[in-house]
Design a protein around this motif. Structure first.
Motif, PDB file in Angstrom:
ATOM      1  N   SER B  51      -6.844 -33.713   5.657  1.00 38.86           N
ATOM      2  CA  SER B  51      -7.693 -34.114   6.522  1.00 38.86           C
ATOM      3  C   SER B  51      -7.945 -35.360   6.008  1.00 38.86           C
ATOM      4  N   GLU B  53     -11.030 -36.746   5.784  1.00 39.54           N
ATOM      5  CA  GLU B  53     -11.920 -36.742   4.653  1.00 39.54           C
ATOM      6  C   GLU B  53     -11.348 -36.268   3.384  1.00 39.54           C
ATOM      7  N   ALA B  56     -10.040 -39.319   1.648  1.00 36.78           N
ATOM      8  CA  ALA B  56     -11.076 -40.298   1.260  1.00 36.78           C
ATOM      9  C   ALA B  56     -11.540 -39.444  -0.116  1.00 36.78           C
ATOM     10  N   GLU B  57     -11.817 -38.246  -0.147  1.00 38.38           N
ATOM     11  CA  GLU B  57     -12.003 -37.640  -1.140  1.00 38.38           C
ATOM     12  C   GLU B  57     -11.145 -37.679  -2.263  1.00 38.38           C
ATOM     13  N   ALA B 172      -8.938 -45.100   4.610  1.00 35.24           N
ATOM     14  CA  ALA B 172      -9.816 -44.740   3.469  1.00 35.24           C
ATOM     15  C   ALA B 172      -9.774 -46.062   2.530  1.00 35.24           C
ATOM     16  N   LEU B 178     -14.432 -43.957   4.092  1.00 39.63           N
ATOM     17  CA  LEU B 178     -13.694 -43.575   5.310  1.00 39.63           C
ATOM     18  C   LEU B 178     -14.280 -44.456   6.439  1.00 39.63           C
ATOM     19  N   ASP B 180     -13.904 -45.158  10.243  1.00 38.70           N
ATOM     20  CA  ASP B 180     -13.388 -44.645  11.371  1.00 38.70           C
ATOM     21  C   ASP B 180     -13.356 -45.800  12.522  1.00 38.70           C
ATOM     22  N   THR B 209      -5.343 -43.184   7.844  1.00 39.39           N
ATOM     23  CA  THR B 209      -5.624 -41.777   7.767  1.00 39.39           C
ATOM     24  C   THR B 209      -5.226 -41.399   9.201  1.00 39.39           C
TER      25      THR B 209
END
Lengths: 473, 473
Positions: B51, B53, B56-57, B172, B178, B180, B209
């Protein structure tokens, strides 16, 4: 760097003798404002370099004395991007003017930032090429401003925005470093494409001094039709049919709502080639290669959409004069200031499917708030770009903030952008968060701080550097 | 932030359980290299988020522990941009895969970074649209890598580079923020166009992403010709004639020199549709709207250039099968590794007028230094982009540095760029100053430092942040 206005002006006077520097009462009235209708602001001085190095030198002097700068070109911008700010030096590009080179083999033109767009269009035409960038202010806007705002205009649907026409760029950074990126190659992936950062940054990151523009082959023929349609649904059908049937020849797709049509035909006096009224009007243009082939193709395509019931009526060009007369209806908006008086102008972007619902909602909300509100809708709908002109006929001066709040609230509700092509400048800065997220704004501010740590280039426009700004100079 | 590898891996293991994190012997062989033929490097770990996210994590965890990161996609890059660096965590996009949305009304497709290009092309085709981005690695390259390198390919002459196909971008930042920016509008001048900074920055400023791609109408017909010409001067005449006679329908203009032709027809076994040999070969393609109109137009145009003596011979497509068979000659370069063995591959840009002189000079200089040198020349000459494959038949392994020095010295002498489309990565970094000025390099470094102050994202690639780097983390 502490602000030191007097010695800045002295240094400028030394570096820019005579009419290259205008101060006090010599500052021309034209430099006190752009076309945003903001109140006049007198710059400390107007410096008018006639070379890229001169621009860099002016920036270096101002930066060295902590004096803010505003770049000025044709001053035709509607968002306040070139409007002076208090205590600034205006750096006018008007004398950095002219075409330096036309390279037919590379199909490029190298121009100085202060060159008017129309001069560039004509020079390309005389050399057997075509510069597709075109907008109403062509006679007075300058290419540096077109690049600084990433101007759009009438032929984006086929050729893209200004960004897509710039192969190379030279610009002065906020510290006066002159970056020569006058690349002439179509493809150059050698490291970051730095020019992209400066195109459309409205003079807040650097000042454009020269550019290499991509020229296109001159179209072999142009056909156009001014169409009356029965519904906005038919506009979407016509656009889809034009994309498929005319493909890359489709060079403009302009939509006008009845309120626009009424003002330009009844108040401006533009001549409508159509009989009667329609729910919505479309001007479409196709640039072909060969009239013998593409003329009949265009006619046959128009007949097809007429037979399919997509258009209710159409005037079809028989000559370039007809094409021009159709454009006169679309260009009649240039007379709005004369016939409507002071008004607010908007330039928003929306998903094409939502345009008409947006226009209905915006018109209704304005009327609800101001029963005498007049708002008219038109624009480059093929690119998802709607222009709105609005005023309150009950008031001599339009209530700018009230109208803006209603329009931009509606844009936000419809998931649009507050600026499709005119830029943010001063006028739209309070609304930038309607279109960009907090994270995007923070990233813009970080880039501004990295390139202009003193915050001296076009301060207060577009985005502010973080308030926690650095103290290094 | 001090480097803390062990606790970084522990935190990644917690955030990415099971096969989402591969370490030690579980690191797949494919992740040890890209297609640059640099020696394998084992990353500390391969993390495979599914994903945006998750990406980014992963970045946030690595950045928080001072651990460098390299983004990996299809690993088809030739410049080392996705090659692991010592001590890095590889962030693979392979599981962030798939098409999220096709919006026919907006003519957009929203895709995840790990989606292979060919999957995207096919999905557009099934929806009745066309994605013009196309390159030899279409089956294995991923869109995130295409965007990260601003890929070019076969149809730039008509549709532009990847940059011109990306309407919106999510990525990211080096600290794991992140952003968007999944804009679907063709025009959006609301503040800086941030995505431009990340397109083509080869994963050194952020990790892509998701993206919104612009789809085009599907061409109604395709015509192609494989032409033999008597001189490079005729190539320039043919290009000028094609630009004027085929206009925006011209969708490819590929040139092949005799050394290329000989290798692909004699060693690869590609079937030449032409009789005899020529001084130079051109594959040109035109995408039209309607075979009934554009087929005869293409034929008549070809007849015209033949009668004008610009081409000596031509095979003209009678079917899409013919078009494909012409492209097979051009795509045969994919077999160079098999038939030529290890070699150096270059991707340079030059003014079109100087291409042939460059090829002559480069060939001669290589031969002078290495009498057994073989070099072959071909490429997207309509875009000013020349590919070169070179080796020394006297040596099993090509002397990379020696060959590179000769080729790039010649590029510098001819005022070209060391990368038209493949990017800089690791391999071309020592030569970046051949194409970009010291001031441009300093500005790139400043941007790198502003966005990635720790220097953790794809370190050592493209550009280094200033050595005087900050100590804040």
């Amino acid at each position: 760097m502490p602000l030191d206005t007097a010695s800045c002006l002295a240094a400028l006077a030394e570096g820019f003798p005579g009419a290259a520097l205008l101060t006090g009462e010599d500052v021309p009235a034209r430099n006190l404002h752009d076309t945003s209708f903001l109140p006049d602001v007198s710059p400390l001085a107007v410096v008018r370099p006639d070379s890229p190095e001169g621009v860099a030198e002016a920036v270096r002097i101002c930066a060295g004395h902590g004096v803010p700068m505003v770049a000025q070109g044709g001053l035709t911008g509607l968002a306040g991007g070139a409007h002076p700010v208090a205590g600034c030096v205006a750096i006018s590009l008007e004398r950095l003017n002219g075409i330096e080179e036309i390279d037919p083999a590379a199909a490029t033109m190298t121009v100085r930032a202060g060159t008017p767009l129309e001069v560039i269009q004509k020079a390309a035409d005389e050399a057997g090429f075509f510069i597709p960038l075109d907008l109403g202010a062509r006679g007075s806007c300058q290419i540096g401003g077109n690049i600084g705002t990433n101007a759009g205009g009438n032929r984006v649907i086929r050729y893209g925005m200004t960004r897509e026409m710039v192969l190379g760029l030279e610009y002065a950074l906020p510290d006066g470093t002159l970056i020569d990126g006058l690349n002439k190659m179509l493809k150059n992936n050698a490291g970051y494409d730095l020019k992209q950062l400066f195109i459309g940054s409205e003079g807040t990151l650097g000042i454009v001094t020269r550019a290499v523009l991509r020229m296109h082959p001159k179209p072999g023929c142009v056909n156009a039709a001014l169409c009356g349609l029965s519904s906005y649904e038919d506009v979407l059908k016509l656009l889809a049919a034009a994309r498929r049937g005319l493909g890359p020849m489709l060079s403009a797709f302009e939509v006008m709502w009845p309120d626009y049509w009424q003002v330009v035909t009844e108040e401006v006096g533009a001549r409508s080639p159509l009989v009667g009224t329609h729910a919505v009007y479309v001007l479409l243009e196709a640039q072909g290669l060969d009239e013998d082939i593409d003329g009949p193709r265009f006619m046959s395509w128009i007949e097809g959409v007429f037979e399919a019931g997509i258009i209710a009526d159409a005037a079809i060009s028989q000559s370039l004069g007809d094409v021009q007369s159709f454009w006169d209806v679309r260009d009649a908006c240039a007379e709005f200031q004369t016939v409507l008086g002071p008004h607010c102008a908007f330039d928003i972007g929306l998903p094409q499917t939502r345009m008409n619902d947006f226009a209905d909602a915006c018109r209704a909300r304005l009327k609800e708030d101001m029963p005498e509100a007049l708002s008219v809708y038109y624009g480059h709908i093929g690119d998802g770009n709607l222009h709105i002109v609005a005023l309150d006929r009950a008031q001599a001066q339009p209530p700018m903030k009230r109208i803006s709040a209603i329009v931009y609230d509606t844009v936000r509700d419809f998931g649009g952008t507050i600026s499709a092509e005119h830029g943010i400048g001063l006028l739209k800065k309070p609304y930038l968060s309607y279109t960009r997220s907090e994270k995007e704004l923070a990233l813009m501010a970080r880039i501004k701080a990295a390139l202009d740590p003193q915050g001296l280039l076009n301060p207060g426009k577009v985005i502010d550097a973080p308030a926690t700004g650095k103290t290094d100079t």
